[in-house]
Design an enzyme around this catalytic site. Sequence first.
Site, short mmCIF file in Angstrom:
data_model
loop_
_atom_site.label_atom_id
_atom_site.label_comp_id
_atom_site.label_asym_id
_atom_site.label_seq_id
_atom_site.Cartn_x
_atom_site.Cartn_y
_atom_site.Cartn_z
N ASP A 1 0.84 -1.20 0.00
CA ASP A 1 0.00 0.00 0.00
C ASP A 1 0.88 1.25 0.00
O ASP A 1 2.04 1.20 0.40
CB ASP A 1 -0.87 0.03 1.27
CG ASP A 1 -1.84 -1.14 1.32
OD1 ASP A 1 -2.15 -1.70 0.25
OD2 ASP A 1 -2.24 -1.50 2.44
N1 URA Z 1 -1.11 -5.98 3.85
C1 URA Z 1 -1.61 -4.73 3.89
O1 URA Z 1 -2.62 -4.46 4.51
N2 URA Z 1 -0.96 -3.77 3.22
C2 URA Z 1 0.20 -3.99 2.55
O2 URA Z 1 0.76 -3.05 1.99
C3 URA Z 1 0.70 -5.29 2.52
C4 URA Z 1 0.04 -6.27 3.17
#
Ligand code: URA
Length: 244
Positions: A108
């Site tokens: 993310d």
């Molecule tokens: N899980 C998440 O919630 N975000 C990420 O970036 C990676 C794994």
Amino acid sequence: MSQIMRLDKYISSQRSDLSRSQVKELCKKGKVTVDGEIVKKSDAKLDADKAVVCVNGEAISYRRHIYIMLNKPQGVVCSTRDGLSPTVLSLIPPHLQRDGLFPAGRLDKDTEGFVLITDDGDFAHRILSPKNHIPKTYYVELEKPYDDSYGEKFENGITLRTGEQCMSAQFIPTDDKKKCYVVLHEGMFHQVKKMFEALSNKVVFLKRTRMGSLDLDENLALGECLELMHKEVCKIAPLFDDGF
Ligand code: URA
């Protein structure tokens, strides 16, 4: 295995600072050798896996594929293009730039840590497929302290609020009840955040620290990258088609 290609393609695929027309000029000037012989025609064919090519006397070490570890900072997106935010590809220094690079899996925008960037589509597919169970480890900071039930819940497979069922995962506590590690074998969208949401908690900081058994290099500052060598790539997953 032999890989026949044109000299100009060979050089410009390995040296992003040299375009094909620049390679043509260098060839004309006698600055390019193949196996010790000056080659003046930039469309000459060679076997990329065997030939020794030098430009201005400097040998090019040919790699079919490239594998880059990036320590992604927050605010950067894991895509090849984005109109608004910087992408992980914009952090790759010129000497590691190549056509066809992409992030193998997404973090993310507000997640930090280990992103593998490569031009090897088969390898990326293998490490992302849940069938292959390549573990990804995340360091997590939570809004509220966890309790003793978390370990078993992760092991049994958490059901997300959306109803989706997660595979068994590992919950690794630390001395601080708001900090832990989670090891996943799959990668659903926002998965770590959603798993803790399902337990009525909230992730306030997330960082990927490991892929397979390869740790994010602790000397790598946020936004920095390094090219991985063969034995490091193999710690993520075996390399079947040897990209080196
Ligand atoms: N899980 C998440 O919630 N975000 C990420 O970036 C990676 C794994």
